[in-house]
Structures are given as C-alpha cells and as structure tokens.
Design an enzyme around this catalytic site. Structure first.
Site, PDB file in Angstrom:
ATOM      1  N   ASP A   9      37.214  40.976  46.671  1.00 26.36           N
ATOM      2  CA  ASP A   9      37.172  42.236  47.415  1.00 26.36           C
ATOM      3  C   ASP A   9      37.502  43.404  46.484  1.00 26.36           C
ATOM      4  OD1 ASP A   9      37.219  43.918  49.832  1.00 26.36           O
ATOM      5  OD2 ASP A   9      39.375  44.000  49.454  1.00 26.36           O
ATOM      6  N   ASP A  11      38.374  47.285  47.894  1.00 22.33           N
ATOM      7  CA  ASP A  11      39.367  48.164  48.507  1.00 22.33           C
ATOM      8  C   ASP A  11      40.616  47.377  48.891  1.00 22.33           C
ATOM      9  OD1 ASP A  11      37.630  50.306  48.329  1.00 22.33           O
ATOM     10  OD2 ASP A  11      36.841  50.040  50.339  1.00 22.33           O
ATOM     11  N   LYS A 181      31.684  40.897  55.569  1.00 24.66           N
ATOM     12  CA  LYS A 181      32.798  39.986  55.786  1.00 24.66           C
ATOM     13  C   LYS A 181      33.472  40.271  57.133  1.00 24.66           C
ATOM     14  CE  LYS A 181      34.529  41.672  52.065  1.00 24.66           C
ATOM     15  NZ  LYS A 181      35.427  42.078  50.969  1.00 24.66           N
ATOM     16  N   ASP A 206      42.606  41.372  50.294  1.00 32.23           N
ATOM     17  CA  ASP A 206      43.850  41.868  50.877  1.00 32.23           C
ATOM     18  C   ASP A 206      43.852  41.889  52.399  1.00 32.23           C
ATOM     19  OD1 ASP A 206      41.879  44.126  50.615  1.00 32.23           O
ATOM     20  OD2 ASP A 206      43.423  45.113  51.814  1.00 32.23           O
TER      21      ASP A 206
END
Length: 254
Positions: A9, A11, A181, A206
């Site tokens: 990922d 961000d 996702k 995260d």
C-alpha cells in the site's frame, strides 16, 4: 516466513499525506537489494502511475519504476474492458482517474453513459452527484473505484472515495461494483502482474478494512503496519487477525 513477492500500500504505509514515514525508504531499498518482486497496489485514483512515481522520488526519496505501481484506475479500466458494455462513461474523480479512462478509449457522456465511475474528487459538487444519480437510475453500470471511508493525512482522517460513493448508493438504491482493495478484482490482477502464486505473496498495509481484508478475503498473507489508519489499540479486537503486525516497517525481518 520468507515471501517471494510483496504487494504494498502507499497512503499510510509509505507516507502519511505529505509527511514521510521514515521506515518506508529502507524497506523498499531492502526489497530492491534482495531482488524481491514488489508491486505498489493503491486505491488512490487521483494520480497516474507516473505521477505517483514522481511523488515518491521527489517528496520521499523512494525510487521505483512506474511499472511497479498498480492503481485502482488501471484495475477499473481492465474491468470495464472485460465487461465490454460500451465506451461511454461519466466519471466523478480527479485527473488520474479521468485521464486514465480517457486514454483507454472511453468517451465522456453525461446523458446516457454505459458506466458511471466514482472515485475520490476533492472538487465534488451537488451537480456531479445529480448527474451520476440520474445516469445510474437510467441504467448505467455503477462502479466505485474503492471503498475507503477515510484517507490518513497529516491533518487526520479525511473523507475517502467510499464516503462519496455511499451518498450515490443512497440516492440510487443501487450497489456499486467496487474495484479496489479489498476486492478480488484488483488483487487477482496484482498477483497476476507479479507472476507469483498467492501463497508466495504478502500484502503490506496500514488499513485493516482495505489492505488487510484484501489479503484475508483473497487467500494472501498480510502484514499490518501501525503507521496509518488502523491504530494499535484496535488490533486485539480485529475479527480476523493479520498474519503479521509491526509498529513500523523497520521491525520487519525479510
């Protein structure tokens, strides 16, 4: 456990808004030094892969090829091409989404589009919502680029694309097809791009609701890093535990 490939990922994992996450750069460089295949899988549709590449390089000193970046825009185009309902589209989103869809040969139509595609749009207006609602009620295929309720930034959690999409779902009573996702659409394409089996790959992120659920729902091991959306005090109560949890990526042992 040793993994042959990494899905990562952006961000909240590589950076937090405009703020760098210190462990991100060494993590990527460790993958590169070990020649481990990796692919950045992002629900962010506001930028093109080239834009993301430039931002990683210029803002965070992370240097990767554009081909290593797979966005929800690319996955959306792949889905639309497979669906083959037509070439007319109305898009709520920013330049990365609009240009990516245009470059794939789709034409703008506000009156009778084959698809309505909704992603993050920081310039959202009521009129845009109205056009999308009317088109979907008239039979357009409703696509949500990603279900993210929020985006982690240095200011805190701000509204994500999922918040915008929810308002149109409420207005139309039509559920969108989600691409990003944690859906199988983007994950299957990502694993295929790496050229590896799912059991040899790990998803790093995260956000438990998107990144980690993407792995859990699609048979891929997961690494939750506590630098963004999901806080440490929520880990013990998660319904299905991530395969691995670290506070920061510098705790990860390859």
């Amino acid at each position: 456990m040793s993994y042959k490939g990494y899905l990562i990922d952006l961000d909240g994992t590589m950076y937090l808004g405009s703020a760098a996450i210190p462990a991100a750069k060494p993590f990527v460089e460790a993958l590169q030094a070990r020649e481990i295949p990796y692919l950045f899988v992002t629900n962010n549709t506001t930028k093109s892969p080239a834009d993301v590449q430039a931002r990683l390089s210029e803002s965070f000193d992370i240097h990767v090829p554009a081909a290593s970046i797979y966005t929800a825009t690319l996955a959306t185009v792949d889905y639309m091409n497979d669906k083959a309902l037509g070439k007319k589209v109305y898009v709520i989103g920013e330049s990365g989404l609009k240009q990516g869809i245009k470059d794939a040969g789709y034409v703008w139509d506000e009156e009778n589009p084959d698809y309505v595609v909704v992603g993050l749009d920081s310039n959202l207006t009521y009129e845009k919502l109205a056009i999308a609602t009317l088109a979907i009620r008239n039979g357009a295929h409703f696509i949500g680029t990603n279900p993210d309720k929020n985006i982690p930034t240095q200011r805190g959690l701000v509204p994500g694309a999922g918040s915008l999409i929810a308002s149109i779902e409420m207005a139309t009573q039509v559920k969108p097809v989600f691409i990003g996702k944690p859906e199988a659409i983007i994950m299957n394409s990502s694993v295929k791009t790496l050229g590896l089996a799912k059991e040899d790959v790990i998803m790093v992120g995260d956000n438990y609701e998107t990144d980690i659920q993407a792995g859990i729902r699609n048979g891929i091991d997961t690494l939750l890093v506590l630098t963004g959306f999901t806080p440490e005090d929520k880990v013990a109560s998660l319904p299905v535990a991530p395969t691995h949890v670290v506070n920061t990526l510098d705790e990860w042992v390859f």
